[in-house]
Design a protein around this motif. Structure first.
Motif, PDB file in Angstrom:
ATOM      1  N   MET A 165      46.310  13.512   4.651  1.00 32.68           N
ATOM      2  CA  MET A 165      46.314  12.288   3.849  1.00 32.68           C
ATOM      3  C   MET A 165      45.702  11.130   4.612  1.00 32.68           C
ATOM      4  O   MET A 165      44.930  10.342   4.072  1.00 32.68           O
ATOM      5  N   GLN A 166      46.044  11.013   5.886  1.00 39.50           N
ATOM      6  CA  GLN A 166      45.484   9.928   6.679  1.00 39.50           C
ATOM      7  C   GLN A 166      43.977  10.088   6.835  1.00 39.50           C
ATOM      8  O   GLN A 166      43.243   9.105   6.835  1.00 39.50           O
ATOM      9  N   ALA A 167      43.507  11.320   6.953  1.00 44.13           N
ATOM     10  CA  ALA A 167      42.065  11.559   7.041  1.00 44.13           C
ATOM     11  C   ALA A 167      41.367  11.163   5.746  1.00 44.13           C
ATOM     12  O   ALA A 167      40.282  10.567   5.757  1.00 44.13           O
ATOM     13  N   LEU A 168      41.989  11.473   4.612  1.00 42.12           N
ATOM     14  CA  LEU A 168      41.413  11.102   3.320  1.00 42.12           C
ATOM     15  C   LEU A 168      41.346   9.593   3.150  1.00 42.12           C
ATOM     16  O   LEU A 168      40.399   9.056   2.570  1.00 42.12           O
ATOM     17  N   ALA A 169      42.354   8.903   3.647  1.00 37.56           N
ATOM     18  CA  ALA A 169      42.483   7.465   3.405  1.00 37.56           C
ATOM     19  C   ALA A 169      41.756   6.619   4.432  1.00 37.56           C
ATOM     20  O   ALA A 169      41.706   5.392   4.295  1.00 37.56           O
ATOM     21  N   ALA A 170      41.192   7.252   5.445  1.00 38.08           N
ATOM     22  CA  ALA A 170      40.633   6.484   6.572  1.00 38.08           C
ATOM     23  C   ALA A 170      39.531   5.545   6.114  1.00 38.08           C
ATOM     24  O   ALA A 170      38.555   5.959   5.502  1.00 38.08           O
ATOM     25  N   GLY A 171      39.735   4.263   6.381  1.00 39.33           N
ATOM     26  CA  GLY A 171      38.637   3.309   6.340  1.00 39.33           C
ATOM     27  C   GLY A 171      38.371   2.544   5.077  1.00 39.33           C
ATOM     28  O   GLY A 171      38.263   1.328   5.131  1.00 39.33           O
ATOM     29  N   ASP A 172      38.265   3.205   3.936  1.00 40.32           N
ATOM     30  CA  ASP A 172      37.644   2.517   2.806  1.00 40.32           C
ATOM     31  C   ASP A 172      38.544   2.341   1.590  1.00 40.32           C
ATOM     32  O   ASP A 172      38.073   2.016   0.521  1.00 40.32           O
ATOM     33  N   ASP A 173      39.843   2.570   1.719  1.00 39.16           N
ATOM     34  CA  ASP A 173      40.715   2.463   0.556  1.00 39.16           C
ATOM     35  C   ASP A 173      42.086   1.992   1.010  1.00 39.16           C
ATOM     36  O   ASP A 173      42.940   2.785   1.408  1.00 39.16           O
ATOM     37  N   ALA A 174      42.295   0.683   0.954  1.00 37.79           N
ATOM     38  CA  ALA A 174      43.524   0.100   1.501  1.00 37.79           C
ATOM     39  C   ALA A 174      44.767   0.608   0.788  1.00 37.79           C
ATOM     40  O   ALA A 174      45.806   0.852   1.414  1.00 37.79           O
ATOM     41  N   GLU A 175      44.699   0.756  -0.526  1.00 33.88           N
ATOM     42  CA  GLU A 175      45.860   1.221  -1.280  1.00 33.88           C
ATOM     43  C   GLU A 175      46.262   2.626  -0.843  1.00 33.88           C
ATOM     44  O   GLU A 175      47.433   2.909  -0.582  1.00 33.88           O
ATOM     45  N   LEU A 176      45.283   3.517  -0.735  1.00 36.64           N
ATOM     46  CA  LEU A 176      45.565   4.876  -0.318  1.00 36.64           C
ATOM     47  C   LEU A 176      46.017   4.922   1.136  1.00 36.64           C
ATOM     48  O   LEU A 176      46.884   5.713   1.506  1.00 36.64           O
ATOM     49  N   SER A 177      45.462   4.058   1.968  1.00 37.06           N
ATOM     50  CA  SER A 177      45.875   4.003   3.371  1.00 37.06           C
ATOM     51  C   SER A 177      47.342   3.634   3.506  1.00 37.06           C
ATOM     52  O   SER A 177      48.061   4.195   4.341  1.00 37.06           O
ATOM     53  N   ASP A 178      47.801   2.683   2.691  1.00 38.31           N
ATOM     54  CA  ASP A 178      49.202   2.288   2.732  1.00 38.31           C
ATOM     55  C   ASP A 178      50.115   3.463   2.363  1.00 38.31           C
ATOM     56  O   ASP A 178      51.152   3.692   3.003  1.00 38.31           O
ATOM     57  N   GLU A 179      49.740   4.206   1.329  1.00 38.63           N
ATOM     58  CA  GLU A 179      50.543   5.351   0.912  1.00 38.63           C
ATOM     59  C   GLU A 179      50.542   6.436   1.986  1.00 38.63           C
ATOM     60  O   GLU A 179      51.579   7.051   2.262  1.00 38.63           O
ATOM     61  N   ALA A 180      49.367   6.674   2.577  1.00 42.17           N
ATOM     62  CA  ALA A 180      49.273   7.698   3.613  1.00 42.17           C
ATOM     63  C   ALA A 180      50.124   7.336   4.819  1.00 42.17           C
ATOM     64  O   ALA A 180      50.786   8.196   5.414  1.00 42.17           O
ATOM     65  N   GLU A 181      50.128   6.048   5.177  1.00 46.05           N
ATOM     66  CA  GLU A 181      50.934   5.610   6.313  1.00 46.05           C
ATOM     67  C   GLU A 181      52.419   5.821   6.038  1.00 46.05           C
ATOM     68  O   GLU A 181      53.173   6.277   6.905  1.00 46.05           O
ATOM     69  N   LEU A 182      52.846   5.503   4.817  1.00 44.55           N
ATOM     70  CA  LEU A 182      54.243   5.691   4.449  1.00 44.55           C
ATOM     71  C   LEU A 182      54.640   7.158   4.524  1.00 44.55           C
ATOM     72  O   LEU A 182      55.671   7.519   5.098  1.00 44.55           O
ATOM     73  N   ILE A 183      53.816   8.018   3.943  1.00 43.03           N
ATOM     74  CA  ILE A 183      54.143   9.437   3.923  1.00 43.03           C
ATOM     75  C   ILE A 183      54.119  10.015   5.332  1.00 43.03           C
ATOM     76  O   ILE A 183      54.978  10.827   5.699  1.00 43.03           O
ATOM     77  N   ALA A 184      53.147   9.584   6.148  1.00 43.80           N
ATOM     78  CA  ALA A 184      53.092  10.074   7.527  1.00 43.80           C
ATOM     79  C   ALA A 184      54.340   9.665   8.306  1.00 43.80           C
ATOM     80  O   ALA A 184      54.901  10.462   9.077  1.00 43.80           O
ATOM     81  N   ARG A 185      54.777   8.442   8.081  1.00 44.81           N
ATOM     82  CA  ARG A 185      55.961   7.954   8.792  1.00 44.81           C
ATOM     83  C   ARG A 185      57.197   8.741   8.381  1.00 44.81           C
ATOM     84  O   ARG A 185      58.007   9.146   9.216  1.00 44.81           O
ATOM     85  N   ARG A 186      57.355   8.954   7.088  1.00 44.89           N
ATOM     86  CA  ARG A 186      58.515   9.696   6.597  1.00 44.89           C
ATOM     87  C   ARG A 186      58.450  11.161   6.998  1.00 44.89           C
ATOM     88  O   ARG A 186      59.463  11.771   7.354  1.00 44.89           O
ATOM     89  N   ALA A 187      57.256  11.743   6.932  1.00 43.50           N
ATOM     90  CA  ALA A 187      57.104  13.145   7.284  1.00 43.50           C
ATOM     91  C   ALA A 187      57.416  13.375   8.751  1.00 43.50           C
ATOM     92  O   ALA A 187      57.967  14.409   9.139  1.00 43.50           O
ATOM     93  N   SER A 188      57.086  12.388   9.584  1.00 48.35           N
ATOM     94  CA  SER A 188      57.343  12.514  11.014  1.00 48.35           C
ATOM     95  C   SER A 188      58.826  12.365  11.336  1.00 48.35           C
ATOM     96  O   SER A 188      59.376  13.122  12.136  1.00 48.35           O
ATOM     97  N   SER A 189      59.467  11.384  10.702  1.00 49.35           N
ATOM     98  CA  SER A 189      60.867  11.112  11.037  1.00 49.35           C
ATOM     99  C   SER A 189      61.834  12.078  10.361  1.00 49.35           C
ATOM    100  O   SER A 189      62.905  12.376  10.898  1.00 49.35           O
ATOM    101  N   ASN A 190      61.462  12.566   9.177  1.00 50.85           N
ATOM    102  CA  ASN A 190      62.375  13.438   8.432  1.00 50.85           C
ATOM    103  C   ASN A 190      61.569  14.394   7.562  1.00 50.85           C
ATOM    104  O   ASN A 190      61.462  14.218   6.351  1.00 50.85           O
ATOM    105  N   PRO A 191      60.952  15.430   8.156  1.00 49.03           N
ATOM    106  CA  PRO A 191      60.117  16.341   7.368  1.00 49.03           C
ATOM    107  C   PRO A 191      60.880  17.035   6.248  1.00 49.03           C
ATOM    108  O   PRO A 191      60.293  17.402   5.232  1.00 49.03           O
ATOM    109  N   GLU A 192      62.186  17.194   6.407  1.00 52.35           N
ATOM    110  CA  GLU A 192      62.975  17.863   5.372  1.00 52.35           C
ATOM    111  C   GLU A 192      62.949  17.079   4.060  1.00 52.35           C
ATOM    112  O   GLU A 192      63.129  17.658   2.974  1.00 52.35           O
ATOM    113  N   LEU A 193      62.681  15.769   4.143  1.00 54.50           N
ATOM    114  CA  LEU A 193      62.679  14.931   2.951  1.00 54.50           C
ATOM    115  C   LEU A 193      61.650  15.403   1.937  1.00 54.50           C
ATOM    116  O   LEU A 193      61.904  15.396   0.734  1.00 54.50           O
TER     117      LEU A 193
END
Length: 435
Positions: A165-193
């Motif tokens: 997701m972060q690779a897809l969102a890199a650079g040119d789409d702020a809205e998608l970047s925000d979502e990717a950052e959120l999912i990456a953060r949650r996936a890292s802290s609690n993958p079971e979620l």
């Protein structure tokens, strides 16, 4: 050149990087068609999840034939049909669960309902949802997590999903970047979620019209690890298509904006699903031309997308309103009949861990335009569609149209999200482009 009942249709076809095929020939063809009929108006139409140009052509034909009777005969139109490489959303197996039998899409059902997907269907969904070499590792980890749903395999899949997701969102789409950052953060802290979320489908509870927190629904839940992973894979299809729609839209705006033959013509933009994001990105990109109207039919992007400020921050397309990029009306259809916009789009709110709000409703910071209409903007809210009794769109305003009675599922046929080639939508579009 094709036409729809005498109205010229010119195709503007784009590749996955947003480049116009055979540029500048399609723009020359558009100009020639306008000269031939002495056009007063150009209507740009964009599809959403359609695999082929033929499918888009049928959609545009249905929309235009329903709209044309509501447009004054003095107005002479040329249609510009967008064709862009999108991916069809894989089978909604939860919706089919109550109708399938053993040996089809579902494994042999237990007394409490279907137990899981069969391996063949699971593999098909993986390949449809996660295509290409770039997703090979994601497919491999999905198979591993489905066969051995241990904490280690789930963590590996969650990490790779976040990375893609972060690779897809890199650079040119702020809205998608925000979502990717959120999912990456949650996936890292609690993958079971991620797996807690995908254990149940996003369907309304029995007796609800939509927009609720979601429940299991009698006979509609497919349980088991294959179904859980397949839902995650299904959800992933939103992100590359969302990014591509924005990129194609920005490129479209860049192609149209400098064309002198459009300067004195009323230009209208209308898009369905991610096509709504595409045409909004087009309007945002334009600096010289100001489209006469913008129509978003069950649009699959943030309901905060036009807002200068919102709980999720400024909208990615806030400049469309702030800089008055559209001369006339902005019309937006919305309904919780639309499962794609109401439930699937709003996965990010579950990833945010907020269980206090209804998934996909107007208070969900990650809700979709096609579910709730434009939020946190000064909008007129229409409880019905244009007819002799009223509900006409107002120029210079955002017009949110509740589509509960118009955008509906057809039993045994089209789902609500895709049921836009009907008389009600035609009346709305005809009213919009006539102002």
């Amino acid at each position: 050149m094709p036409d729809i009942d005498g109205t010229p249709l010119v195709w503007l076809s784009f590749d996955s990087e947003g480049r116009l095929d055979d540029n500048p020939k399609p723009l020359h063809a558009l100009h020639e068609a306008m000269q031939r009929v002495q056009a007063t108006d150009v209507l740009v139409l964009s599809h959403g999840w359609k695999n082929t140009q033929a499918q888009a052509a049928r959609l545009y034909q249905a929309i235009w034939r329903n709209a044309r009777p509501h447009i004054p005969s003095s107005r002479r139109f040329v249609l510009a049909g967008i064709a862009w490489p999108s991916v069809a959303f894989p089978t909604d197996f939860d919706d089919r669960a109550g109708r399938e039998t053993a040996g089809g899409a579902l494994a042999a059902p237990l007394a409490g309902g279907p137990s899981d997907l069969d391996p063949r269907t699971f593999e098909r969904i993986l390949r449809q949802s996660l295509p290409g070499k770039e997703n090979a590792r994601l497919r491999s980890l999905a198979r591993a997590a489905a066969s051995d749903p241990s904490a280690e395999t789930k963590a590996a899949l969650a990490a790779e999903l976040a990375r893609r997701m972060q690779a897809l969102a890199a650079g040119d789409d702020a809205e998608l970047s925000d979502e990717a950052e959120l999912i990456a953060r949650r996936a890292s802290s609690n993958p079971e979620l991620l797996f807690q979320i995908s254990a149940k489908p996003f369907v309304p509870r029995d007796g609800e019209d939509g927009g609720a927190a979601g429940g299991e629904g009698a006979g509609q839940v497919v349980r088991g690890p294959l179904a859980s992973i397949a839902r995650l894979a299904n959800q992933f299809t939103y992100y590359p298509m969302k990014r591509r729609a924005g990129k194609v839209g920005r490129m479209l705006g860049g192609y149209l904006d400098p064309q002198p033959f459009l300067a004195n013509t009323r230009l209208h933009l209308a898009g369905h699903s991610f096509g709504g994001r595409l045409v909004t990105a087009c309007a945002s990109q334009m600096k010289s031309l100001r489209p006469q109207s913008l129509t978003l039919l069950q649009a699959a992007f943030s309901h905060n997308g036009l807002a200068a400020s919102s709980p999720a921050g400024p909208g990615y397309f806030a400049d469309v309103l702030a800089e008055q990029r559209v001369r006339g009306p902005i019309a937006i259809t919305h309904t919780h009949n639309d499962r794609a916009c109401t439930f699937y789009y709003a996965l990010a709110s579950r990833l945010a861990g907020d269980g206090t709000m209804a998934i996909g409703d107007a208070n969900d910071r990650y809700g979709a335009m096609g579910a709730n209409g434009a939020q946190h903007v000064d909008a007129l809210r229409h409880g019905g569609f244009p007819a002799s009794s009223g509900h006409r769109p107002v120029a210079g305003r955002v017009n949110n149209y509740l589509a509960d009675k118009v955008v509906v599922a057809v039993p045994g046929g089209t789902d609500a999200h895709n049921n836009i080639g009907n008389a009600g939508i035609g009346a709305l579009l005809g009213s919009v482009v006539s102002l």
